[in-house]
Design a protein around this motif. Structure first.
Motif, PDB file in Angstrom:
ATOM      1  N   LEU A 164     -54.431  53.679  -7.495  1.00 32.66           N
ATOM      2  CA  LEU A 164     -56.005  52.928  -7.780  1.00 32.66           C
ATOM      3  C   LEU A 164     -56.113  52.524  -9.399  1.00 32.66           C
ATOM      4  N   LEU A 165     -55.789  53.513 -10.149  1.00 41.56           N
ATOM      5  CA  LEU A 165     -55.808  53.102 -11.716  1.00 41.56           C
ATOM      6  C   LEU A 165     -54.836  52.206 -11.985  1.00 41.56           C
ATOM      7  N   PHE A 166     -53.624  52.104 -11.311  1.00 39.88           N
ATOM      8  CA  PHE A 166     -52.521  51.279 -11.446  1.00 39.88           C
ATOM      9  C   PHE A 166     -52.913  49.916 -11.053  1.00 39.88           C
ATOM     10  N   ASN A 167     -53.450  49.758  -9.823  1.00 39.23           N
ATOM     11  CA  ASN A 167     -53.817  48.390  -9.743  1.00 39.23           C
ATOM     12  C   ASN A 167     -54.985  47.843 -10.120  1.00 39.23           C
ATOM     13  N   GLY A 168     -55.909  48.799 -10.836  1.00 34.90           N
ATOM     14  CA  GLY A 168     -57.028  48.264 -11.765  1.00 34.90           C
ATOM     15  C   GLY A 168     -56.477  47.633 -12.914  1.00 34.90           C
ATOM     16  N   ALA A 169     -55.452  48.427 -13.527  1.00 32.99           N
ATOM     17  CA  ALA A 169     -54.749  47.877 -14.792  1.00 32.99           C
ATOM     18  C   ALA A 169     -54.060  46.561 -14.322  1.00 32.99           C
ATOM     19  N   PHE A 170     -53.256  46.439 -13.327  1.00 33.74           N
ATOM     20  CA  PHE A 170     -52.666  45.146 -12.810  1.00 33.74           C
ATOM     21  C   PHE A 170     -53.542  43.874 -12.698  1.00 33.74           C
ATOM     22  N   ALA A 171     -54.831  44.384 -12.014  1.00 29.98           N
ATOM     23  CA  ALA A 171     -55.771  43.234 -11.766  1.00 29.98           C
ATOM     24  C   ALA A 171     -56.445  42.830 -13.085  1.00 29.98           C
ATOM     25  N   VAL A 172     -56.757  43.910 -14.183  1.00 29.57           N
ATOM     26  CA  VAL A 172     -57.137  43.461 -15.507  1.00 29.57           C
ATOM     27  C   VAL A 172     -56.314  42.385 -15.792  1.00 29.57           C
ATOM     28  N   PHE A 173     -54.963  42.701 -15.883  1.00 29.95           N
ATOM     29  CA  PHE A 173     -53.964  41.781 -16.612  1.00 29.95           C
ATOM     30  C   PHE A 173     -54.017  40.534 -15.878  1.00 29.95           C
ATOM     31  N   ILE A 174     -53.962  40.377 -14.634  1.00 36.71           N
ATOM     32  CA  ILE A 174     -53.776  39.159 -14.156  1.00 36.71           C
ATOM     33  C   ILE A 174     -55.114  38.208 -13.995  1.00 36.71           C
ATOM     34  N   TYR A 175     -56.232  39.022 -14.031  1.00 34.00           N
ATOM     35  CA  TYR A 175     -57.446  38.070 -14.025  1.00 34.00           C
ATOM     36  C   TYR A 175     -57.995  37.889 -15.539  1.00 34.00           C
ATOM     37  N   ARG A 176     -57.233  37.922 -16.572  1.00 34.46           N
ATOM     38  CA  ARG A 176     -57.456  37.513 -17.676  1.00 34.46           C
ATOM     39  C   ARG A 176     -57.824  36.029 -17.977  1.00 34.46           C
ATOM     40  N   ARG A 177     -58.601  35.625 -18.590  1.00 34.71           N
ATOM     41  CA  ARG A 177     -59.158  34.125 -18.645  1.00 34.71           C
ATOM     42  C   ARG A 177     -57.813  33.195 -19.344  1.00 34.71           C
ATOM     43  N   ARG A 178     -57.090  33.822 -20.387  1.00 35.62           N
ATOM     44  CA  ARG A 178     -56.214  33.107 -21.187  1.00 35.62           C
ATOM     45  C   ARG A 178     -55.137  33.614 -20.967  1.00 35.62           C
ATOM     46  N   ALA A 179     -53.747  33.056 -21.200  1.00 32.41           N
ATOM     47  CA  ALA A 179     -52.441  33.293 -20.688  1.00 32.41           C
ATOM     48  C   ALA A 179     -52.003  34.285 -21.938  1.00 32.41           C
ATOM     49  N   ALA A 180     -52.381  34.252 -23.061  1.00 32.40           N
ATOM     50  CA  ALA A 180     -52.134  35.225 -23.933  1.00 32.40           C
ATOM     51  C   ALA A 180     -53.155  36.488 -23.821  1.00 32.40           C
ATOM     52  N   VAL A 181     -52.606  37.539 -23.736  1.00 30.60           N
ATOM     53  CA  VAL A 181     -53.442  38.597 -23.635  1.00 30.60           C
ATOM     54  C   VAL A 181     -53.976  38.994 -25.012  1.00 30.60           C
ATOM     55  N   SER A 182     -55.640  39.162 -24.740  1.00 29.51           N
ATOM     56  CA  SER A 182     -56.374  39.612 -25.971  1.00 29.51           C
ATOM     57  C   SER A 182     -56.621  41.010 -26.294  1.00 29.51           C
ATOM     58  N   TRP A 183     -56.931  41.422 -27.471  1.00 33.93           N
ATOM     59  CA  TRP A 183     -57.003  42.898 -27.786  1.00 33.93           C
ATOM     60  C   TRP A 183     -57.738  43.736 -26.739  1.00 33.93           C
ATOM     61  N   ARG A 184     -59.045  42.691 -26.408  1.00 35.73           N
ATOM     62  CA  ARG A 184     -59.742  43.636 -25.410  1.00 35.73           C
ATOM     63  C   ARG A 184     -59.059  43.961 -24.000  1.00 35.73           C
ATOM     64  N   ILE A 185     -58.424  42.857 -23.413  1.00 34.92           N
ATOM     65  CA  ILE A 185     -57.487  43.317 -22.166  1.00 34.92           C
ATOM     66  C   ILE A 185     -56.730  44.132 -22.555  1.00 34.92           C
ATOM     67  N   SER A 186     -55.877  44.062 -23.573  1.00 33.83           N
ATOM     68  CA  SER A 186     -54.712  44.873 -23.863  1.00 33.83           C
ATOM     69  C   SER A 186     -55.488  46.376 -23.829  1.00 33.83           C
ATOM     70  N   ILE A 187     -56.458  46.685 -24.529  1.00 31.37           N
ATOM     71  CA  ILE A 187     -57.035  47.933 -24.354  1.00 31.37           C
ATOM     72  C   ILE A 187     -57.563  48.295 -23.004  1.00 31.37           C
ATOM     73  N   ALA A 188     -57.973  47.603 -22.265  1.00 31.84           N
ATOM     74  CA  ALA A 188     -58.477  47.860 -21.140  1.00 31.84           C
ATOM     75  C   ALA A 188     -57.270  48.262 -20.150  1.00 31.84           C
ATOM     76  N   VAL A 189     -55.945  47.552 -20.218  1.00 36.62           N
ATOM     77  CA  VAL A 189     -54.849  47.715 -19.491  1.00 36.62           C
ATOM     78  C   VAL A 189     -54.300  49.294 -19.999  1.00 36.62           C
ATOM     79  N   LEU A 190     -54.239  49.173 -21.039  1.00 41.07           N
ATOM     80  CA  LEU A 190     -53.409  50.454 -21.637  1.00 41.07           C
ATOM     81  C   LEU A 190     -54.490  51.741 -21.526  1.00 41.07           C
ATOM     82  N   ALA A 191     -55.660  51.744 -21.191  1.00 39.75           N
ATOM     83  CA  ALA A 191     -56.601  52.805 -20.719  1.00 39.75           C
ATOM     84  C   ALA A 191     -56.242  53.218 -19.603  1.00 39.75           C
ATOM     85  N   LEU A 192     -56.133  52.133 -18.568  1.00 36.51           N
ATOM     86  CA  LEU A 192     -56.146  52.332 -17.111  1.00 36.51           C
ATOM     87  C   LEU A 192     -54.723  52.853 -17.009  1.00 36.51           C
TER      88      LEU A 192
END
Length: 602
Positions: A164-192
């Motif tokens: 569940l945590l793994f899929n949550g991190a992956f979903a945050v990664f692929i549903y980002r709005r821009r191709a380049a990962v922002s710091w906010r998305i990076s922190i969310a993925v790393l936390a999960l």
């Protein structure tokens, strides 16, 4: 007045407001899906704790002293936190633990639906089918019988919760709005991601999945050979591209340095953490005497084919497979299995442009299985719950072929509904097997007749139901399949004692004491001597137990029982009070003290 009327007549009419998306059908669908899930898993929701569930922290004496700080020192602290919350809510009642497992599984199914939808969008699969196949993917994840062990087995929450945590991190990664990962998305993925690893170690594979995803889809490549109708191209897709596919993909990977740089740093810490876990584990790692890394790898090449077969044709499921080890590449067809996997990998790579979803799904499946099904030896070489996190890859392969099936929309929906109905029936039947220990281990013993452990567990299940003669018989069969170890001898003795044959019970306990002279076995010897009325031998054995391990509480309970049977209630009460000083929640000691007090014990 005429001017006002003329102005009103010339004023352009505003278009009617557009209605927002109707959310109630989706809410109703989620509610019905959750209802169906609980119906399918109903036989096991009311089941007792089974197998290794009995060794979870909340089942140990003194669990009342467990607090959040003590959880931080465990191997899987976030998993233990979930059990601690369960225990705080319902104690040792298994019902709430099963309910939470089903809810976690349902949440995973919802995430799978969203993940599949995004991947289909990236691959430009026909838009009108996206919603249908995404819902089907989530529903099949929810209702497939291969998932049963990961959901009904309380100890397997490590798989479902970490996923569940793994899929949550992956979903945050692929549903980002821009191709380049922002710091906010990076922190969310790393936390999960961090929480997933602290729930189960096999989720360390997430960075590999992210790299694979970036390689395939960031910034993406053209699938000229696709046979399905493409959606209208976006502005980014229509922009001229002069960079070859591989170089373009690696540019996409470099674009996400904000995520991959911290992962690279954390990977060093992660490797140290995993190495520490493997060193402490008795059933996994490179230090196992009877299973080296290459034998395990050859065996896993065959096991992966079993997982593929169970996904397509889920028959013959077993909680404890008797799967032979391939000690060489020629043993048990390992070379053919390895060649088949390599052939599929070559085909997936060659046809990655024509079948992007299936190609990505196959490589994702192998990637997600790698921590448990590659080179690191694990005692149990074939376990159904290992496919839980890798199930996404199998779904993507199946979806690719469904989308290329030339069939009408109505016929497709009818077919998918029939598949889900059939899967639900199989899952319900599998949950009937998991509804109690006797049915579970009877099923396993019939499918693994030459393996000792299913017989051992079936014997223990009979003993718990006070079917003592049946328990003795199964322990005897287990002893013919494998040289009796300490645990089998102790439990066999208890079964003999339950059946009224104390001499044979003492004989088995003496054999166990010769193997491991610990407090448990001498405490059991003292208990049986006490039941025979042999106070002297009983107290001698219990004194040995107390000297070996003064903290083993059953020793003092048994000694209190011996004193009570000899009408020495003052001494009995002292033993029971000693236990309650160490564990105030100990019910046998509480009952014994009440009994001794009623007879004048102080």
């Amino acid at each position: 007045m005429k001017t006002a009327k003329r102005n009103r007549a010339n004023k352009p009419e505003l278009p009617p407001p557009t209605a927002g998306p109707r959310l109630w059908p989706y809410a109703l669908g989620l509610f019905l899906s959750l209802f169906v899930a609980f119906q399918v898993y109903a036989p096991a929701v009311g089941a007792p704790f089974l197998f290794d569930d009995r060794y979870l922290p909340f089942m140990t004496p003194g669990v009342w002293r467990m607090n959040f700080t003590s959880l931080l020192h465990s191997v899987r602290p976030f998993l233990m936190l979930s059990f601690w919350v369960n225990y705080d809510f319902s104690g040792q009642n298994p019902y709430s633990y099963h309910v939470v497992n089903v809810l976690i599984h349902f949440a995973n199914a919802v995430l799978i639906g969203f993940i599949v939808r995004k991947l289909l969008t990236w691959s430009n699969i026909e838009n009108r089918l996206n919603t249908i196949v995404s819902i089907f993917a989530g529903a099949l994840f929810l209702l497939h019988p291969l998932q049963t062990e990961s959901v009904t087995y309380v100890a397997s929450r490590s798989d479902s919760f970490s996923t569940l945590l793994f899929n949550g991190a992956f979903a945050v990664f692929i549903y980002r709005r821009r191709a380049a990962v922002s710091w906010r998305i990076s922190i969310a993925v790393l936390a999960l991601f961090g929480l997933a690893v602290l729930t189960k170690e096999n989720t360390v594979v997430l960075p590999a999945l992210l790299l694979l995803t970036d390689y395939f889809w960031n910034p993406g490549f053209s699938f000229e050979a696709q046979r399905v109708r493409r959606a209208p191209p976006s502005a980014e897709e229509t922009a001229p591209r002069r960079t070859p596919f591989c170089a373009s993909s690696f540019n996409g990977i470099r674009r996400n340095w904000r995520l991959y740089a911290p992962i690279a740093i954390g990977a060093l810490l992660g490797l140290g953490f995993v190495a520490r876990v493997l060193r402490a584990a008795s059933s996994a790692g490179f230090g196992m005497k009877d299973l080296n890394w290459y034998s395990y790898f050859f065996t896993q090449c065959r096991a992966i084919w079993v997982y593929l077969r169970l996904f397509l044709f889920p028959y013959g499921q077993n909680v404890d497979y008797d799967f032979p080890i391939s000690h060489t590449v020629l043993a048990h067809g390992a070379i053919a299995a390895l060649a088949g996997l390599l052939a599929l990998a070559c085909a997936a790579w060659i046809y990655r442009r024509r079948y992007p979803i299936a190609s990505y799904g196959y490589f994702a499946f192998l990637t997600l299985l790698a921590p448990t099904s590659s080179f690191v030896p694990i005692h149990d070489v074939l376990v159904e719950r290992r496919t839980y996190v890798a199930f996404l890859g199998l779904l993507l392969i199946a979806i690719e072929f469904l989308l290329r099936w030339k069939i009408g929309r109505t016929a497709l929906i009818s077919t998918l509904a029939a598949i889900l109905l059939f899967a639900s029936i199989l899952t319900y039947r599998r949950n009937l097997v998991w509804s109690n220990a006797v049915s579970l281990w009877t099923d396993s013993a019939s499918k693994s007749p030459e393996k000792s452990r299913p017989r051992f567990q079936l014997a223990y299940a009979y003993y718990q139901e006070q079917r003592c003669a049946d328990a003795v018989s199964q322990y005897a069969k287990a002893a013919t399949l494998e040289k009796p170890a300490y645990d089998l001898l102790v439990d066999w003795a208890l079964a003999y004692n339950c059946a009224g044959n104390r001499p044979l019970a003492l004989d088995k306990l003496r054999q166990a004491a010769a193997l491991e002279p610990n407090a448990q076995v001498y405490s059991q010897i003292g208990m049986i001597y006490g039941e025979q009325g042999n106070q002297a031998d009983a107290l001698e054995a219990l004194d040995k137990a107390a000297k070996i391990d003064p903290s083993f509480l059953p020793t003092y309970i048994n000694r209190g029982n011996v004193y009570a049977s000899a009408q020495q209630f003052d001494k009995a009460a002292a033993e029971y009070r000693h236990v309650l000083d160490l564990d105030p929640s100990n019910e046998p000691a509480r009952e014994g003290l009440a009994m001794a007090a009623s007879h004048g014990g102080h």
